[in-house]
Motif scaffolding. Structure first.
Motif, PDB file in Angstrom:
ATOM      1  N   PHE A   1       0.821  -1.214   0.000  1.00  0.00           N
ATOM      2  CA  PHE A   1       0.000   0.000   0.000  1.00  0.00           C
ATOM      3  C   PHE A   1       0.855   1.264   0.000  1.00  0.00           C
ATOM      4  N   SER A   2       2.186   1.088  -0.087  1.00  0.00           N
ATOM      5  CA  SER A   2       3.084   2.233  -0.124  1.00  0.00           C
ATOM      6  C   SER A   2       3.028   2.889  -1.502  1.00  0.00           C
ATOM      7  N   LYS A   3       3.642   4.051  -1.592  1.00  0.00           N
ATOM      8  CA  LYS A   3       3.653   4.787  -2.858  1.00  0.00           C
ATOM      9  C   LYS A   3       4.315   3.979  -3.964  1.00  0.00           C
ATOM     10  N   THR A   4       5.328   3.191  -3.592  1.00  0.00           N
ATOM     11  CA  THR A   4       6.067   2.399  -4.576  1.00  0.00           C
ATOM     12  C   THR A   4       5.191   1.350  -5.258  1.00  0.00           C
ATOM     13  N   PHE A   5       4.345   0.699  -4.468  1.00  0.00           N
ATOM     14  CA  PHE A   5       3.591  -0.443  -4.987  1.00  0.00           C
ATOM     15  C   PHE A   5       2.094  -0.206  -5.141  1.00  0.00           C
ATOM     16  N   PHE A   6       1.583   0.933  -4.685  1.00  0.00           N
ATOM     17  CA  PHE A   6       0.122   1.085  -4.654  1.00  0.00           C
ATOM     18  C   PHE A   6      -0.509   0.959  -6.037  1.00  0.00           C
ATOM     19  N   ARG A   7       0.110   1.544  -7.051  1.00  0.00           N
ATOM     20  CA  ARG A   7      -0.446   1.456  -8.413  1.00  0.00           C
ATOM     21  C   ARG A   7      -0.562  -0.003  -8.845  1.00  0.00           C
ATOM     22  N   ARG A   8       0.465  -0.806  -8.556  1.00  0.00           N
ATOM     23  CA  ARG A   8       0.439  -2.222  -8.905  1.00  0.00           C
ATOM     24  C   ARG A   8      -0.642  -2.959  -8.099  1.00  0.00           C
ATOM     25  N   THR A   9      -0.688  -2.651  -6.814  1.00  0.00           N
ATOM     26  CA  THR A   9      -1.668  -3.306  -5.950  1.00  0.00           C
ATOM     27  C   THR A   9      -3.088  -3.009  -6.405  1.00  0.00           C
ATOM     28  N   PHE A  10      -3.358  -1.746  -6.695  1.00  0.00           N
ATOM     29  CA  PHE A  10      -4.705  -1.355  -7.133  1.00  0.00           C
ATOM     30  C   PHE A  10      -5.050  -2.045  -8.449  1.00  0.00           C
ATOM     31  N   PHE A  11      -4.088  -2.152  -9.337  1.00  0.00           N
ATOM     32  CA  PHE A  11      -4.341  -2.791 -10.627  1.00  0.00           C
ATOM     33  C   PHE A  11      -4.672  -4.273 -10.472  1.00  0.00           C
ATOM     34  N   VAL A  12      -3.791  -5.040  -9.792  1.00  0.00           N
ATOM     35  CA  VAL A  12      -4.028  -6.491  -9.714  1.00  0.00           C
ATOM     36  C   VAL A  12      -5.298  -6.814  -8.922  1.00  0.00           C
ATOM     37  N   CYS A  13      -5.546  -6.045  -7.866  1.00  0.00           N
ATOM     38  CA  CYS A  13      -6.774  -6.272  -7.092  1.00  0.00           C
ATOM     39  C   CYS A  13      -7.997  -5.835  -7.879  1.00  0.00           C
ATOM     40  N   GLY A  14      -7.870  -4.713  -8.585  1.00  0.00           N
ATOM     41  CA  GLY A  14      -9.005  -4.144  -9.313  1.00  0.00           C
ATOM     42  C   GLY A  14      -9.455  -4.987 -10.480  1.00  0.00           C
ATOM     43  N   PHE A  15      -8.510  -5.392 -11.349  1.00  0.00           N
ATOM     44  CA  PHE A  15      -8.946  -6.165 -12.524  1.00  0.00           C
ATOM     45  C   PHE A  15      -9.440  -7.542 -12.114  1.00  0.00           C
ATOM     46  N   TRP A  16      -8.803  -8.150 -11.102  1.00  0.00           N
ATOM     47  CA  TRP A  16      -9.210  -9.489 -10.671  1.00  0.00           C
ATOM     48  C   TRP A  16     -10.568  -9.436  -9.993  1.00  0.00           C
ATOM     49  N   PHE A  17     -10.834  -8.384  -9.221  1.00  0.00           N
ATOM     50  CA  PHE A  17     -12.146  -8.202  -8.596  1.00  0.00           C
ATOM     51  C   PHE A  17     -13.239  -8.112  -9.659  1.00  0.00           C
ATOM     52  N   CYS A  18     -13.010  -7.296 -10.674  1.00  0.00           N
ATOM     53  CA  CYS A  18     -14.019  -7.103 -11.724  1.00  0.00           C
ATOM     54  C   CYS A  18     -14.256  -8.393 -12.501  1.00  0.00           C
ATOM     55  N   TYR A  19     -13.175  -9.086 -12.827  1.00  0.00           N
ATOM     56  CA  TYR A  19     -13.327 -10.371 -13.517  1.00  0.00           C
ATOM     57  C   TYR A  19     -14.134 -11.341 -12.669  1.00  0.00           C
ATOM     58  N   ALA A  20     -13.810 -11.431 -11.368  1.00  0.00           N
ATOM     59  CA  ALA A  20     -14.458 -12.402 -10.489  1.00  0.00           C
ATOM     60  C   ALA A  20     -15.945 -12.125 -10.334  1.00  0.00           C
ATOM     61  N   VAL A  21     -16.320 -10.862 -10.189  1.00  0.00           N
ATOM     62  CA  VAL A  21     -17.738 -10.519 -10.063  1.00  0.00           C
ATOM     63  C   VAL A  21     -18.500 -11.009 -11.287  1.00  0.00           C
ATOM     64  N   ALA A  22     -17.987 -10.671 -12.469  1.00  0.00           N
ATOM     65  CA  ALA A  22     -18.681 -11.033 -13.711  1.00  0.00           C
ATOM     66  C   ALA A  22     -18.664 -12.540 -13.949  1.00  0.00           C
ATOM     67  N   TYR A  23     -17.490 -13.160 -13.809  1.00  0.00           N
ATOM     68  CA  TYR A  23     -17.391 -14.581 -14.138  1.00  0.00           C
ATOM     69  C   TYR A  23     -18.191 -15.450 -13.184  1.00  0.00           C
ATOM     70  N   TYR A  24     -18.008 -15.251 -11.885  1.00  0.00           N
ATOM     71  CA  TYR A  24     -18.698 -16.109 -10.920  1.00  0.00           C
ATOM     72  C   TYR A  24     -20.198 -15.850 -10.910  1.00  0.00           C
ATOM     73  N   GLY A  25     -20.588 -14.594 -11.096  1.00  0.00           N
ATOM     74  CA  GLY A  25     -22.014 -14.295 -11.146  1.00  0.00           C
ATOM     75  C   GLY A  25     -22.717 -15.040 -12.263  1.00  0.00           C
ATOM     76  N   ILE A  26     -21.993 -15.211 -13.385  1.00  0.00           N
ATOM     77  CA  ILE A  26     -22.557 -15.926 -14.527  1.00  0.00           C
ATOM     78  C   ILE A  26     -22.403 -17.439 -14.355  1.00  0.00           C
ATOM     79  N   SER A  27     -21.165 -17.887 -14.119  1.00  0.00           N
ATOM     80  CA  SER A  27     -20.872 -19.324 -14.177  1.00  0.00           C
ATOM     81  C   SER A  27     -21.543 -20.131 -13.074  1.00  0.00           C
ATOM     82  N   MET A  28     -21.643 -19.557 -11.869  1.00  0.00           N
ATOM     83  CA  MET A  28     -22.243 -20.315 -10.765  1.00  0.00           C
ATOM     84  C   MET A  28     -23.745 -20.524 -10.942  1.00  0.00           C
TER      85      MET A  28
END
Length: 450
Positions: A237-264
């Motif tokens: 969550f530091s300045k060095t890594f926050f952009r990376r953290t937000f990206f990997v958490c953000g895209f994976w969250f969005c994928y998971a909402v859409a995929y699991y909502g449909i597939s399950m």
């Protein structure tokens, strides 16, 4: 620590073994998380509970995986890759077997939750181990193969469902038990793998790391003491890594909402259009899963050709378009639903569904790699839970067509996050991607940094 300077059949066989055994774990993840959707119509007909209990049974393993990813991902950085790599498979064996013998809905919820802890742990552990043993030029291919095997497991769940359906009322129990049998086989092979040399070196255990490198490469390697500062998970969550953290958490969250909502809920969505044929439900749902698998295979073959960034942007673009078309049709046919759901998961899985095994392990240093991957997995599980719990309520309030707008918006959000933040990591080794962490080098012998 790079494997590029080594090129022997022995090393390549070992790298394939690591990838195969890790992929076997994600195969089980896909199977166990999907088989409950396959078995649910049979469980409902036998126990007759309401939608609230159904949602709890469906989501319990996903909720457990949230805890497993955050907790055991962190322990993997503390106690080593191998220990957790073996322990999480034990959870698969024990709790998958117990689900098959559940005598009441609350037991099924409990055992699925505990199974989920093992499932959640396997994401960061397997992805981290594969990334740390893989050569740079093939790291993307090896890592995305984990995602592809998840979808092989999902497809296999439908095949098992079709094959065991004739067994009658208790067919669902045999479906759940299959996962335990496969997990037991994988467990015995995983025990034979060594610890990650990268992790050992990061803990100041250079001699042990050198011994393992000699064993797997056949060459003597000198690993200098690590001069990298010790990192804690909070650094993401530091300045060095926050952009990376937000990206990997953000895209994976969005994928998971859409995929699991449909597939399950694919079987439940298709059932009203099949004139009561359970076999037709499985065939339609299985078709969607097969196209999802095809998408992951396409992505696996493109990740080292066109790169990570174009792949994930294309993925979210196609997913968004498919979901919008679905949402615009208030009276779809069975064929229309199968085709559009298939296209949705094909695009979803060619990027977001496989790069979630790549980006989180590439963008963080060894000391926090599994923890950061576990954090991203945990955030994605929140998205999965949201997709699973929100969708049936939206359907009840708005109907299928309008409910799909929710997932279309989430997918568009994933597209925006990826377009703005997705980096290109193709062709760079793990040390180059984390160059802000000091690395020592020695050119006198075969010497590798941590």
């Amino acid at each position: 620590m790079s494997f590029e300077q080594f090129d022997s059949p022995k090393l390549k066989r070992f790298q394939r073994k690591v990838t195969l055994l890790s992929a076997a774990g994600t195969f089980l993840d896909g199977f166990d998380l999907t088989v409950i959707a396959v078995a649910m119509p049979l469980i409902l007909s036998q126990w007759g509970f309401g939608p609230g209990v159904q949602a709890m049974i469906t989501s319990s393993a996903v909720i457990g995986s949230l805890i497993g990813a955050l907790w055991l991902g962190n322990l993997t950085d503390k106690f080593g890759r191998k220990a957790m790599y073996v322990v999480d498979l034990l959870a698969f064996v024990v709790f998958a077997a117990l689900t098959a013998f559940a005598q009441a809905p609350w037991q099924l919820i409990l055992f699925r939750f505990l199974l989920g802890i093992g499932i959640g742990a396997d994401y960061p552990i397997s992805a981290t181990l594969v990334s740390e043993f893989s050569p740079t030029k093939e790291r993307g291919k090896y890592s995305t193969s984990l995602g592809a095997m998840w979808f092989v497991g999902a497809v296999f769940a439908y095949i098992v469902g079709i094959l065991l359906l004739p067994l009658g009322d208790n067919a669902w129990r045999y479906m759940l038990l299959v996962g335990a049998v496969f997990a037991l086989i994988v467990f015995f092979f995983r025990v034979t793998l060594p610890e990650s040399p990268r992790w050992l070196a990061s803990r100041g255990r250079e001699k042990e790391a050198e011994e393992i490198m000699l064993k797997i490469t056949g060459e003597k390697v000198v690993i200098p003491p690590s001069t990298k500062p010790k990192q804690k998970l909070a650094v993401v969550f530091s300045k060095t890594f926050f952009r990376r953290t937000f990206f990997v958490c953000g895209f994976w969250f969005c994928y998971a909402v859409a995929y699991y909502g449909i597939s399950m809920y694919t079987p439940s969505i298709l059932k009203p259009f099949t004139n009561g044929s359970q076999l037709l439900v499985y065939l339609g749902s299985g078709t969607v899963s097969v196209l999802g698998l095809l998408g992951s295979i396409i992505g696996l073959n493109l990740v080292e050709r066109i790169g990570r960034r174009p792949l994930i942007i294309t993925s979210f673009t196609g997913l968004s378009i498919a979901l919008i078309i679905l949402a615009l049709n208030p009276a779809p046919s069975l064929q229309f639903l199968v085709i559009l759901f298939s296209l949705a998961v094909l695009f979803a899985n060619m990027g977001g569904g496989i790069l979630n095994f790549v980006y989180p392990t590439e963008l963080f240093p060894t000391e926090i790699r599994a923890s950061a991957s576990g954090l991203a997995t945990g955030i994605s599980r929140i998205g999965s839970i949201m997709g699973i719990l929100v969708f049936p309520n939206l359907v009840a309030s708005w109907g299928n067509s309008k409910a799909l707008w929710f997932f279309a918006v989430i997918s568009l959000l994933g597209l925006i996050i990826s377009a703005i933040l997705a980096p290109e990591t193709k062709g760079k080794n793990l040390e180059e991607l984390n160059a802000d962490i000091p690395v020592n080098a020695n050119n006198n012998e075969n010497t590798v940094g941590v």
